[in-house]
Structure formats: C-alpha cells, structure tokens
Design a protein around this motif. Structure first.
Motif, mmCIF file in Angstrom:
data_model
loop_
_atom_site.group_PDB
_atom_site.id
_atom_site.type_symbol
_atom_site.label_atom_id
_atom_site.label_comp_id
_atom_site.label_asym_id
_atom_site.label_seq_id
_atom_site.Cartn_x
_atom_site.Cartn_y
_atom_site.Cartn_z
ATOM 1 N N ARG A 54 0.837 -1.196 0.000
ATOM 2 C CA ARG A 54 0.000 0.000 0.000
ATOM 3 C C ARG A 54 0.873 1.248 0.000
ATOM 4 N N GLU A 104 -2.937 -3.151 8.657
ATOM 5 C CA GLU A 104 -2.985 -4.490 8.056
ATOM 6 C C GLU A 104 -2.911 -5.587 9.103
ATOM 7 N N ALA A 120 -6.323 -5.932 10.592
ATOM 8 C CA ALA A 120 -7.189 -6.599 9.618
ATOM 9 C C ALA A 120 -6.945 -8.105 9.608
ATOM 10 N N ASP A 134 -16.846 -8.783 2.628
ATOM 11 C CA ASP A 134 -16.734 -7.665 3.552
ATOM 12 C C ASP A 134 -17.748 -6.606 3.111
ATOM 13 N N CYS A 181 -16.591 -2.720 2.964
ATOM 14 C CA CYS A 181 -15.231 -2.604 2.429
ATOM 15 C C CYS A 181 -14.914 -1.169 2.060
ATOM 16 N N GLY A 182 -13.808 -0.647 2.615
ATOM 17 C CA GLY A 182 -13.339 0.685 2.254
ATOM 18 C C GLY A 182 -12.190 0.572 1.281
ATOM 19 N N SER A 183 -10.967 0.528 1.803
ATOM 20 C CA SER A 183 -9.796 0.391 0.938
ATOM 21 C C SER A 183 -9.419 -1.065 0.699
ATOM 22 N N GLY A 184 -10.210 -1.986 1.238
ATOM 23 C CA GLY A 184 -10.008 -3.397 0.929
ATOM 24 C C GLY A 184 -9.003 -4.122 1.792
ATOM 25 N N THR A 185 -8.599 -3.523 2.910
ATOM 26 C CA THR A 185 -7.526 -4.115 3.715
ATOM 27 C C THR A 185 -7.897 -5.497 4.236
ATOM 28 N N ALA A 217 -10.100 -7.674 3.062
ATOM 29 C CA ALA A 217 -10.161 -8.636 1.960
ATOM 30 C C ALA A 217 -8.772 -8.989 1.448
ATOM 31 N N ILE A 218 -7.892 -7.991 1.369
ATOM 32 C CA ILE A 218 -6.524 -8.251 0.913
ATOM 33 C C ILE A 218 -5.809 -9.193 1.884
ATOM 34 N N GLU A 219 -5.972 -8.937 3.189
ATOM 35 C CA GLU A 219 -5.320 -9.795 4.178
ATOM 36 C C GLU A 219 -5.891 -11.210 4.142
#
Length: 223
Positions: A164, A174, A177, A194, A197-201, A203-205
């Motif tokens: 990021r 992170e 998350a 999620d 979901c905002g910036s996707g943290t 889901a990314i994790e």
C-alpha cells in the motif's frame, strides 16, 4: 532467546494461535502480546511469516528498577557495543505500570543516556538519536518495578506490508485486519465477503492468508 510479539488490545489470542500454527516454541500469551522462545533465527522467521503481531521484539535484559539510578545501571550493563555502533541511529520508547517510576519520558531518557554513555566509553563517540526512522528501536517496559529491555527485530511496525502506497482518511492497519480475519473463524474455503469494504484491507489480508503469502517478503527490508 526470548521474543515478544506485541498485539493490539484484545487480539492476543489471534497472535498466539498464529505462532502455534507456524510451530514456534514456548508460546505464552500475556497482556499486550505473546512470548515465544528459540534461537535468533526464529525471531526473524516471525518477522517474515506472521500477519497478526504489531512488532516482534527480542528481550535483551530483565532487572529490578525501583529508581532512576537502578534503571540507568541495568541498561548500561547491557553489551550494546555488539549491536550498536557510533554510526547507528537509535530511538527509545518506554511504558510503565504499577511502578515507583511513573513518567515514561523520564524512563526513556534514562535508558537513552545509559546506552550512549556506555558506547561513548567504549568508542569515544556516541550514536545519534532518530525518533522517526532509527536503525535500532529500543523498547523498555517497566511493570511492578521490573524493567524489561527489548530490541525491535523488525525495525519498523509489521503492518507496513509494502503493497500500500497511500492510505485513505481512516486506514485500518494491516495487522489488525489480519487479526479480524483470524478471529472471524473463516476457513479459507468459503466465500469471503466484507460488506463495509473501504480500501479493501480486510479482503486483501484474507486473500494473502489463503494464498500463504509471507507478508515480510513484499515488505521493506526489516532488521
């Protein structure tokens, strides 16, 4: 050696379970984090693999410190010259609880003085302090008059994964998350959703965990 993986409040269980999942030894959850044991390489393996801790600290010394003089003497007795040179920048952070010494800034200042005084005696010069990006971050925890001195093995907070570049107005770290994913009970096979979901943290994790991606591989160099 004894290590301490620091955790956000309430996430100690997630950190403990992740350490056990990766077969670290001597895992013991306590307030603020989880202790574990092993040779130095195990500490660096933790920095490379673990998704949930905030930092991985190496315990350097433990001693009684009921006064500023006792604190100074205990820190100065550590062989800092094996890890710090006059070209190394340092920073000291301190916390205290239920102790005769109650001012964390005073504790940090005494700790810093003890380190630089010992190095000045050994090398004739002292290292510089860099509060924002030190080569070595030193942490001192004082609880019930017992001081524990740690070195930060990662050299930086472990939520800095490296993927990021910019954060939104209310970023979620992170590491937190990753703890939320672990505590949710998701089995890594069912669909993951999620709804906020905002910036996707989160889901990314979750995706990185399912893909078994070591967070330290993409992060800036640690140590």
């Amino acid at each position: 050696m004894i290590f301490f993986a620091t955790a956000a409040k309430g996430t100690e269980g997630a950190v403990r379970d992740e350490l056990r999942e990766h077969r670290f030894r001597g895992v013991r959850a306590t307030r603020g984090g989880v202790a574990f044991e092993g040779p130095l390489g195990e500490g660096y393996r933790a920095c490379l693999l673990l998704r949930t801790p905030v930092r991985v600290l190496l315990e350097l010394s433990r001693f009684e410190a009921r006064s500023g003089e006792a604190l100074y003497s205990g820190v100065r007795a550590i062989e800092w010259e094996h890890a710090v040179s006059t070209r190394t920048t340092i920073a000291v952070r301190a916390t205290c609880r239920s102790s005769a010494l109650t001012h964390s800034q005073f504790i940090a200042l005494k700790t810093k003085d003890a380190i630089v005084d010992r190095l000045r005696d050994r090398f004739g010069a002292r290292p510089n302090v860099d509060a924002t990006d030190p080569d070595m971050a030193v942490f001192l925890h004082l609880v019930k008059d017992e001081a524990t001195v740690y070195a930060d093995l990662g050299g930086r907070p472990l939520h800095l994964r490296g993927y990021r570049k910019d954060a939104g107005p209310a970023p979620l770290k992170e590491t937190l998350a990753a703890c939320l994913v672990a505590l949710s009970g998701w089995d890594e096979r069912a669909d993951f959703l999620d709804p906020m979901c905002g910036s996707g943290t989160i889901a990314i994790e979750a995706a990185a965990r399912a893909a078994r991606l070591a967070p330290g591989l993409s992060a800036p160099p640690f140590g």
